[in-house]
Design a protein around this motif. Structure first.
Motif, PDB file in Angstrom:
ATOM      1  N   ASP A  26      56.995  66.196  54.744  1.00 40.44           N
ATOM      2  CA  ASP A  26      56.492  64.803  54.424  1.00 40.44           C
ATOM      3  C   ASP A  26      55.132  64.662  54.580  1.00 40.44           C
ATOM      4  O   ASP A  26      54.571  64.400  55.577  1.00 40.44           O
ATOM      5  CB  ASP A  26      57.383  64.104  56.180  1.00 40.44           C
ATOM      6  N   PHE A  27      54.400  63.655  53.531  1.00 42.39           N
ATOM      7  CA  PHE A  27      53.440  62.518  53.655  1.00 42.39           C
ATOM      8  C   PHE A  27      53.665  61.920  52.760  1.00 42.39           C
ATOM      9  O   PHE A  27      54.350  61.720  51.142  1.00 42.39           O
ATOM     10  CB  PHE A  27      52.582  64.132  53.404  1.00 42.39           C
ATOM     11  N   ASP A  28      52.053  61.094  52.580  1.00 44.37           N
ATOM     12  CA  ASP A  28      52.530  59.786  51.319  1.00 44.37           C
ATOM     13  C   ASP A  28      50.557  60.080  51.544  1.00 44.37           C
ATOM     14  O   ASP A  28      49.581  60.341  51.953  1.00 44.37           O
ATOM     15  CB  ASP A  28      52.872  58.262  51.825  1.00 44.37           C
ATOM     16  N   GLY A  39      45.990  74.484  54.587  1.00 42.08           N
ATOM     17  CA  GLY A  39      46.680  75.461  54.898  1.00 42.08           C
ATOM     18  C   GLY A  39      46.190  76.611  54.384  1.00 42.08           C
ATOM     19  O   GLY A  39      45.701  77.200  53.641  1.00 42.08           O
ATOM     20  N   SER A  40      46.925  77.743  55.567  1.00 37.46           N
ATOM     21  CA  SER A  40      46.321  78.982  54.556  1.00 37.46           C
ATOM     22  C   SER A  40      47.235  80.002  53.787  1.00 37.46           C
ATOM     23  O   SER A  40      47.938  78.700  53.002  1.00 37.46           O
ATOM     24  CB  SER A  40      47.386  80.352  55.723  1.00 37.46           C
ATOM     25  N   LEU A 208      49.652  72.194  56.354  1.00 33.74           N
ATOM     26  CA  LEU A 208      51.696  72.762  56.185  1.00 33.74           C
ATOM     27  C   LEU A 208      51.076  74.125  56.786  1.00 33.74           C
ATOM     28  O   LEU A 208      50.187  74.627  56.357  1.00 33.74           O
ATOM     29  CB  LEU A 208      51.310  72.795  55.221  1.00 33.74           C
ATOM     30  N   HIS A 209      52.030  74.177  57.720  1.00 39.24           N
ATOM     31  CA  HIS A 209      52.059  75.335  57.928  1.00 39.24           C
ATOM     32  C   HIS A 209      53.618  75.650  58.452  1.00 39.24           C
ATOM     33  O   HIS A 209      54.614  74.958  59.153  1.00 39.24           O
ATOM     34  CB  HIS A 209      51.664  75.908  60.386  1.00 39.24           C
ATOM     35  N   VAL A 215      50.561  68.362  61.614  1.00 41.05           N
ATOM     36  CA  VAL A 215      49.746  67.434  61.882  1.00 41.05           C
ATOM     37  C   VAL A 215      49.428  66.825  59.817  1.00 41.05           C
ATOM     38  O   VAL A 215      48.897  66.965  59.466  1.00 41.05           O
ATOM     39  CB  VAL A 215      48.099  67.499  62.649  1.00 41.05           C
ATOM     40  N   ASN A 216      49.143  65.105  60.837  1.00 37.97           N
ATOM     41  CA  ASN A 216      48.774  64.503  59.460  1.00 37.97           C
ATOM     42  C   ASN A 216      48.079  63.398  59.924  1.00 37.97           C
ATOM     43  O   ASN A 216      48.234  62.510  61.077  1.00 37.97           O
ATOM     44  CB  ASN A 216      49.977  64.491  58.836  1.00 37.97           C
ATOM     45  N   GLY A 217      46.403  63.372  59.738  1.00 39.08           N
ATOM     46  CA  GLY A 217      45.541  62.388  60.364  1.00 39.08           C
ATOM     47  C   GLY A 217      44.530  62.371  59.310  1.00 39.08           C
ATOM     48  O   GLY A 217      44.034  63.043  59.060  1.00 39.08           O
TER      49      GLY A 217
END
Length: 258
Positions: A26-28, A39-40, A208-209, A215-217
């Motif tokens: 989920d993200f906007d 992400g790796s 992304l993991h 986390v998102n911010g």
């Protein structure tokens, strides 16, 4: 569909056989912003991009680009974005200007020469415009690749690990180009495995993991996840260089004098 977000993803899932790659992402992404998906290798970043670009179907969840659903309105989605992959998709036999003119003609734009010249100037490639791309540095090729992606003025651009394999100077050149995109109002979704790249460029960062956004911010918000900075006393032993200058009475400012 009306939306205040350039990109919206909710509950996105994707598996390859028994391997679950995306587990409810989920993200906007706000219009005109730079959003970094960090992400790796193998985290699923490119899978997200491929779904948004209508190159791959999700198993579940929803995704919209510029207000259009990627599953039910793929043609409208493809009109809304441009994709730059991990390797520059340029023709080395042609000059930089010829590459741009070719794409402008393929998109049936009026006056492709003017389109090419404007983009060469915008990406500081005017002096190299008549030279074959085979002579370009890595940073110049990537900037040309991004310029080609902007032909037709797409409101959204996907950059999938755009600085992979580039030297430090070339990376900075690409960073400057990405910043200029956002200043011009283009929405940028950037995937990267480089922490400093996300820190330098992004308005918001999502990590992304193992198939999930953990986390998102903003960078400031992410820093607040860690304990506050503490000032501690650390005993420092003098270096041999410091001892040498102390016992010889040599001024360190003149250490390099002949």
């Amino acid at each position: 569909m009306t939306t205040t977000q350039a990109i919206q993803i909710a509950g996105l899932t994707k598996s390859y056989g028994d391997q679950s790659v995306l587990k409810g992402v989920d993200f906007d992404v706000a219009p005109g912003s730079i959003f970094a998906l960090l992400g790796s290798n193998g985290a699923g970043k490119t899978t997200v991009i491929r779904i948004l670009a209508t190159l791959l179907k999700a198993d579940g969840g929803t995704a919209t680009v510029n207000g259009f659903d990627v599953a039910t309105q793929p043609a409208r989605v493809r009109e809304s974005f441009s994709l730059t992959g991990q390797f520059a998709a340029v023709d080395e036999i042609l000059s930089g200007r010829e590459n741009l003119v070719l794409v402008a003609k393929l998109r049936h734009l009026k006056d492709p020469g003017t389109v090419a010249d404007d983009l060469l100037e915008r990406f500081s490639l005017t002096d190299a415009g008549a030279k074959k791309v085979a002579t370009y540095s890595g940073g110049m090729r990537r900037r040309l690749d991004i310029a080609m992606s902007l032909i037709g003025d797409p409101p959204i651009i996907f950059l999938d690990e755009p600085t992979t394999g580039l030297d430090p100077q070339a990376r900075i050149e690409v960073w400057d180009a990405v910043r200029e995109l956002a200043k011009g109002g283009t929405t940028v979704l950037l995937t990267t495995q480089y922490l400093d790249e996300a820190e330098q460029l992004a308005d918001r960062i999502a990590i992304l993991h193992q198939g999930r956004i953990i986390v998102n911010g903003t960078l400031t918000e992410l820093k607040q996840l860690l304990p506050p900075t503490k000032v501690e006393y650390v005993e420092k032993q003098p270096s041999l260089e410091e001892i040498f200058f102390a016992v010889t009475g040599t001024d360190t400012s003149g250490a390099n004098d002949a």
